[in-house]
Scaffold this active site. Structure first.
Site, PDB file in Angstrom:
ATOM      1  N   HIS A  97       0.813  -1.215   0.000  1.00  0.00           N
ATOM      2  CA  HIS A  97       0.000   0.000   0.000  1.00  0.00           C
ATOM      3  C   HIS A  97       0.854   1.275   0.000  1.00  0.00           C
ATOM      4  O   HIS A  97       0.326   2.366  -0.184  1.00  0.00           O
ATOM      5  CB  HIS A  97      -0.991   0.001   1.176  1.00  0.00           C
TER       6      HIS A  97
ATOM      7  N   SER B 287       4.860   2.679   7.567  1.00  0.00           N
ATOM      8  CA  SER B 287       4.520   1.510   6.749  1.00  0.00           C
ATOM      9  C   SER B 287       5.705   1.083   5.885  1.00  0.00           C
ATOM     10  O   SER B 287       6.316   1.891   5.193  1.00  0.00           O
ATOM     11  CB  SER B 287       3.338   1.835   5.840  1.00  0.00           C
TER      12      SER B 287
ATOM     13  N   ASP C 282       0.225  -7.667   1.449  1.00  0.00           N
ATOM     14  CA  ASP C 282       0.578  -6.253   1.571  1.00  0.00           C
ATOM     15  C   ASP C 282       2.101  -6.064   1.573  1.00  0.00           C
ATOM     16  O   ASP C 282       2.652  -5.298   2.356  1.00  0.00           O
ATOM     17  CB  ASP C 282      -0.033  -5.644   2.838  1.00  0.00           C
TER      18      ASP C 282
END
Length: 519
Positions: free
Chosen positions: A221, A334, A253
């Protein structure tokens, strides 16, 4: 608890900040070197051999008083000249019964010839050996160290009892007594900040270098939607490098990007073993939260095998049995690495639990185990895509009772024809409560366990059927490309509450607030 993928940070900071100062690289301390004895002249092997022959002839021919020394014609110094030094050697002592002539130092001294020949040979040999040790000491030392010329080798007491492949960045740091300054200094060059330009705008994330040729592991993402030339990587020393997406995997992911024209001084991180991670051990997250590069936070492992499902923009849900941590991670973290106390990567930080879209970290962060990340990254680098294990069921949360014990599990809602589940004999309404002895707490938990395995792996499912517990052996296959996104996902519950379908947790929170205002 709602777990969501971190949203990209957009906009400027309220106050200007400066990047963290870059630690200067250290230099290896020079080894102590003993200076060689001064040598006014270095003789070639040919010159040394000429002197040796001259000395041999001098022992066989009688000296002529007043005549020049015979050895002078063969490159020896004239009478009275000082002896050139080839090392810290001294002329041989005079033999018994005579002294060498002071006028002819290269002439034969009086005495028996055989004795002179023996002494001259020893002297010349010693001179040659000394010259080799002084002039070619590096070569001689290397031969001794590698054992080619001696059975003795240097030893170190400090290395006794350590494995030969001890590659942890900070061996002296432990989870009971972590040395975080040392760990941060050791791993900082392996962490990067990632800036991505997409059709929807700009976003930021983090990544970790996993090879010296510029492969970087991050979250899907973080880079999803990026096109060619739209990914920039910033190293810890401030250099900005262009990168391209190698491959992405929405199911886990995870993604790999590749630095273009990678410099030769990239420092890959050391990957650890996430199967060895235990609750309570010390961890450190490093990344680029809210655009603040080189941010370090510490905490402990709060839980392992925590089922976490994240979904972005209505795409395929990423389901992971994650490492839960209380170290503060925020949007921008992230894709960044989670380190253990010795500086090994044990996870990739990917999501947080929030009370609202504006709450930020509340001490509930989640990281994808590095063993799964390494497996997926290898496939992305090799093929640009990843294959996933396939069981062939749809699932729903439920409970089952057997042997007087009630447990949570994953209730089978449907079984795909000719799938591994069908071949193993799984049936609708079976409740799977464990896989290979690992407790399954629900549909997401089982899905995450299966996604962490590979096609061809064999597994043993513990199933409750009709109030009886039994074990079912299954061989996983590769998920078909056209099977669809809902395979092995939790079945949609029959919800008559009026809540709209397909909403993200943030949209759902806003919907609840609107309902309260209208009521």
């Amino acid at each position: 608890m709602t777990s969501t993928p971190e949203q990209p940070h957009r906009g400027q900071q309220d106050h200007p900040t400066e990047p963290l100062a870059v630690a200067q690289p250290t230099q290896r301390l020079p080894l102590p070197v003993t200076p060689p004895a001064p040598a006014p002249e270095r003789l070639t092997p040919a010159q040394q051999w000429a002197r040796y022959e001259a000395a041999q002839r001098a022992t066989r021919e009688p000296a002529l008083v007043g005549a020049p020394a015979p050895a002078a014609a063969h490159g020896a110094p004239p009478a009275g000249a000082p002896l050139p030094a080839t090392g810290p050697a001294t002329p041989p002592p005079p033999p018994a019964g005579g002294t060498p002539s002071s006028a002819q130092p290269w002439g034969p001294p009086a005495g028996p010839a055989p004795r002179r020949r023996s002494r001259a040979w020893l002297w010349i040999t010693a001179g040659v050996v000394t010259g080799l040790l002084v002039g070619g000491g590096a070569v001689a030392t290397a031969q001794l160290l590698d054992g080619s010329s001696s059975t003795q080798r240097p030893a170190s007491l400090a290395e006794l009892g350590r494995p030969a492949d001890d590659t942890v960045p900070v061996a002296g740091s432990t989870t009971e007594g972590p040395d975080w300054p040392a760990v941060a200094a050791a791993v900082q060059d392996s962490v990067v900040a990632i800036d991505v330009t997409t059709s929807a705008g700009e976003s930021q994330g983090s990544g970790v270098i996993i090879s010296d040729d510029g492969a970087i592991l991050t979250n899907n993402h973080v880079v999803s939607g990026a096109g060619d030339g739209q990914v920039a990587v910033t190293l810890t020393d401030g250099r900005i490098l262009e990168a391209e997406v190698t491959g992405t995997d929405a199911s886990t992911d995870l993604a790999v990007i590749q630095v273009l024209d990678a410099p030769d001084d990239l420092v890959p991180a050391v990957l650890g073993d996430s199967d060895a991670v235990t609750v309570g051990e010390s961890v450190m997250a490093v990344g680029n939260p809210l655009g603040l590069a080189n941010t370090v936070t510490t905490g402990i492992v709060s839980a392992v095998d925590r089922p976490v499902s994240t979904q972005e923009n209505g795409g395929e849900a990423a389901v992971t049995n994650a490492i839960q941590i209380d170290a503060a991670v925020n949007p921008g973290n992230s894709g960044g690495p989670l380190f253990d106390a010795q500086g090994q990567v044990i996870g990739i930080t990917s999501s947080i639990a929030t009370l609202s879209s504006e709450s930020g970290s509340i001490g509930l962060g989640f990281a994808i185990p590095v063993n799964l990340a390494e497996q997926i990254a290898a496939q992305l680098i090799a093929d640009g895509e990843a294959e996933h294990a396939f069981l062939g069921v749809t699932l729903q949360d439920g409970t089952a009772t057997a042997d007087g014990v009630t447990r949570r599990g994953a209730v089978v809602q449907s079984v795909t024809d000719e799938s591994p589940a069908a071949e193993a004999g799984l049936q609708v309404d079976d409740v799977i409560v464990a896989i290979d002895g690992d407790v399954v707490g629900g549909s997401e938990s089982l899905t995450a366990f299966v996604r962490g395995m590979s096609s061809g792996d064999e597994a043993t499912l513990t199933v409750v059927r009709g109030g009886r517990a039994l074990e079912v052996d299954v061989t996983l296959a590769t998920r078909p490309d056209d099977f669809g996104q809902q395979e092995q996902q939790p079945a949609e519950p029959d919800d008559s509450s009026g809540i709209p379908d397909g909403m993200t947790p943030e949209d759902l929170w806003e919907w609840f607030q609107q309902q309260q205002e209208q009521g």
